[in-house]
Design a protein around this motif. Sequence first.
Motif, PDB file in Angstrom:
ATOM      1  N   VAL A  45       0.840  -1.201   0.000  1.00  0.00           N
ATOM      2  CA  VAL A  45       0.000   0.000   0.000  1.00  0.00           C
ATOM      3  C   VAL A  45       0.875   1.251   0.000  1.00  0.00           C
ATOM      4  CG1 VAL A  45      -1.733   1.301   1.306  1.00  0.00           C
ATOM      5  CG2 VAL A  45      -1.905  -1.198   1.137  1.00  0.00           C
ATOM      6  N   GLN A  46       1.934   1.227   0.784  1.00  0.00           N
ATOM      7  CA  GLN A  46       2.855   2.364   0.831  1.00  0.00           C
ATOM      8  C   GLN A  46       3.426   2.683  -0.545  1.00  0.00           C
ATOM      9  OE1 GLN A  46       6.726   1.616   2.550  1.00  0.00           O
ATOM     10  NE2 GLN A  46       6.839   3.664   3.452  1.00  0.00           N
ATOM     11  N   SER A  47       3.784   1.652  -1.298  1.00  0.00           N
ATOM     12  CA  SER A  47       4.401   1.873  -2.615  1.00  0.00           C
ATOM     13  C   SER A  47       3.454   2.589  -3.566  1.00  0.00           C
ATOM     14  CB  SER A  47       4.856   0.538  -3.215  1.00  0.00           C
ATOM     15  OG  SER A  47       3.747  -0.262  -3.599  1.00  0.00           O
ATOM     16  N   VAL A  48       2.161   2.345  -3.417  1.00  0.00           N
ATOM     17  CA  VAL A  48       1.159   3.026  -4.250  1.00  0.00           C
ATOM     18  C   VAL A  48       0.863   4.410  -3.684  1.00  0.00           C
ATOM     19  CG1 VAL A  48      -1.245   2.944  -5.041  1.00  0.00           C
ATOM     20  CG2 VAL A  48       0.166   0.884  -5.082  1.00  0.00           C
ATOM     21  N   HIS A  49       0.816   4.519  -2.379  1.00  0.00           N
ATOM     22  CA  HIS A  49       0.588   5.810  -1.724  1.00  0.00           C
ATOM     23  C   HIS A  49       1.666   6.812  -2.132  1.00  0.00           C
ATOM     24  CE1 HIS A  49       0.662   8.660   1.756  1.00  0.00           C
ATOM     25  NE2 HIS A  49      -0.639   8.513   1.691  1.00  0.00           N
ATOM     26  N   GLU A  50       2.883   6.330  -2.298  1.00  0.00           N
ATOM     27  CA  GLU A  50       3.998   7.210  -2.686  1.00  0.00           C
ATOM     28  C   GLU A  50       3.830   7.783  -4.091  1.00  0.00           C
ATOM     29  OE1 GLU A  50       7.281   4.597  -2.102  1.00  0.00           O
ATOM     30  OE2 GLU A  50       7.544   5.154   0.011  1.00  0.00           O
ATOM     31  N   LEU A  51       2.976   7.151  -4.891  1.00  0.00           N
ATOM     32  CA  LEU A  51       2.691   7.665  -6.233  1.00  0.00           C
ATOM     33  C   LEU A  51       1.697   8.815  -6.202  1.00  0.00           C
ATOM     34  CD1 LEU A  51       2.267   4.280  -8.179  1.00  0.00           C
ATOM     35  CD2 LEU A  51       4.299   5.759  -8.117  1.00  0.00           C
ATOM     36  N   LEU A 224      -2.080 -10.659  -4.698  1.00  0.00           N
ATOM     37  CA  LEU A 224      -1.522  -9.880  -3.603  1.00  0.00           C
ATOM     38  C   LEU A 224      -0.193 -10.479  -3.127  1.00  0.00           C
ATOM     39  CD1 LEU A 224      -2.455  -7.389  -1.946  1.00  0.00           C
ATOM     40  CD2 LEU A 224      -3.309  -8.979  -0.234  1.00  0.00           C
ATOM     41  N   ASP A 225       0.074 -11.723  -3.519  1.00  0.00           N
ATOM     42  CA  ASP A 225       1.319 -12.394  -3.116  1.00  0.00           C
ATOM     43  C   ASP A 225       2.487 -12.030  -4.016  1.00  0.00           C
ATOM     44  OD1 ASP A 225      -0.006 -13.661  -1.054  1.00  0.00           O
ATOM     45  OD2 ASP A 225      -0.459 -15.452  -2.232  1.00  0.00           O
ATOM     46  N   GLU A 226       2.220 -11.325  -5.120  1.00  0.00           N
ATOM     47  CA  GLU A 226       3.273 -10.919  -6.051  1.00  0.00           C
ATOM     48  C   GLU A 226       3.874  -9.602  -5.587  1.00  0.00           C
ATOM     49  OE1 GLU A 226       5.837 -11.219  -9.184  1.00  0.00           O
ATOM     50  OE2 GLU A 226       4.323 -12.696  -8.626  1.00  0.00           O
ATOM     51  N   PRO A 227       5.140  -9.591  -5.137  1.00  0.00           N
ATOM     52  CA  PRO A 227       5.738  -8.342  -4.649  1.00  0.00           C
ATOM     53  C   PRO A 227       5.694  -7.253  -5.715  1.00  0.00           C
ATOM     54  CG  PRO A 227       7.118 -10.225  -4.080  1.00  0.00           C
ATOM     55  CD  PRO A 227       6.066 -10.735  -5.022  1.00  0.00           C
ATOM     56  N   GLY A 228       5.223  -6.083  -5.326  1.00  0.00           N
ATOM     57  CA  GLY A 228       5.153  -4.966  -6.254  1.00  0.00           C
ATOM     58  C   GLY A 228       4.009  -5.031  -7.235  1.00  0.00           C
ATOM     59  N   GLY A 229       3.130  -6.029  -7.073  1.00  0.00           N
ATOM     60  CA  GLY A 229       2.053  -6.211  -8.036  1.00  0.00           C
ATOM     61  C   GLY A 229       1.059  -5.068  -8.058  1.00  0.00           C
ATOM     62  N   PHE A 230       0.709  -4.554  -6.898  1.00  0.00           N
ATOM     63  CA  PHE A 230      -0.267  -3.467  -6.801  1.00  0.00           C
ATOM     64  C   PHE A 230       0.258  -2.225  -7.520  1.00  0.00           C
ATOM     65  CE2 PHE A 230      -2.760  -0.704  -3.501  1.00  0.00           C
ATOM     66  CZ  PHE A 230      -3.716  -0.424  -4.463  1.00  0.00           C
ATOM     67  N   ARG A 231       1.477  -1.845  -7.225  1.00  0.00           N
ATOM     68  CA  ARG A 231       2.085  -0.679  -7.867  1.00  0.00           C
ATOM     69  C   ARG A 231       2.289  -0.916  -9.362  1.00  0.00           C
ATOM     70  NH1 ARG A 231       6.176   3.544  -5.849  1.00  0.00           N
ATOM     71  NH2 ARG A 231       7.124   4.339  -7.761  1.00  0.00           N
ATOM     72  N   GLY A 232       2.683  -2.148  -9.707  1.00  0.00           N
ATOM     73  CA  GLY A 232       2.944  -2.456 -11.109  1.00  0.00           C
ATOM     74  C   GLY A 232       1.719  -2.256 -11.987  1.00  0.00           C
ATOM     75  N   ILE A 233       0.561  -2.651 -11.493  1.00  0.00           N
ATOM     76  CA  ILE A 233      -0.667  -2.500 -12.278  1.00  0.00           C
ATOM     77  C   ILE A 233      -0.940  -1.030 -12.558  1.00  0.00           C
ATOM     78  CG2 ILE A 233      -3.169  -2.825 -12.255  1.00  0.00           C
ATOM     79  CD1 ILE A 233      -2.669  -5.338 -10.576  1.00  0.00           C
TER      80      ILE A 233
END
Length: 245
Positions: A45-51, A224-233
């Motif tokens: 979630v943090q990785s997407v929040h940073e965007l 959700l088990d794929e690291p960085g998947g949320f941000r990648g999408i």
Amino acid sequence: MDDSSAPGRSRTYDRVLLKISGEALMGDQSYGLNPPTVARIAREVQSVHELGVEICMVIGGGNIFRGLQGSAQGMERTTADYMGMLATVMNALAMQSALEALDIYTRVISAIPMDQICEPYIRRRAVRHLEKKRVCIFAAGTGNPYFTTDTAATLRANEMRCQAIFKGTKVDGVYDKDPTKFEDAKRYDRVTYDEVLQKNLGVMDASAIALARDNRLPIVVFSLDEPGGFRGILAGQGTYTTVHA
């Protein structure tokens, strides 16, 4: 076929809702919360929040108590569902703690008032939190029995005017059958709301899919088990399925 024109592909999102199951917080355990797993999801979630993306969350309660199972074992359904709602509050508080450990301002907002531990749901106040870049975790479902957290997620996403629901699962999209049991399972890149309902693909319950369809709200299903998947999408990358009109 290039699917860059697919709904959810290579587009900018300003506000999204992340829906995850309570079971996603268990890690390798068979019950309850696994703090390292909660922390890992918080970092996603943090990785997407940073965007700069505004993020809402809805977390199920099945890792602690599931109303339907309680009802099936003889408990009165309304009571069982309320117990399940309380479980979602516990999960929301755990996620809030993990996010705030990463210096992300977070608000737990409950459909059932419990002022000492979280805010009551007031739509305009929740929107203001999002505008201030706070993560809002909506807990206690809709506040009513007989409604799942899938339906609650779709309702809140519409009320917050989110551009999509991101549903984090254990698989990288929607399949025609369970890919953990069938090697020939076929993954869909795109699928319509009506196909999900007609083929009973199990993305969300029927009420949630119908509500998303009626409001033309895309649902993005990813692992959700794929690291960085949320941000990648959000960057137009990765493997996922988009449910759309």
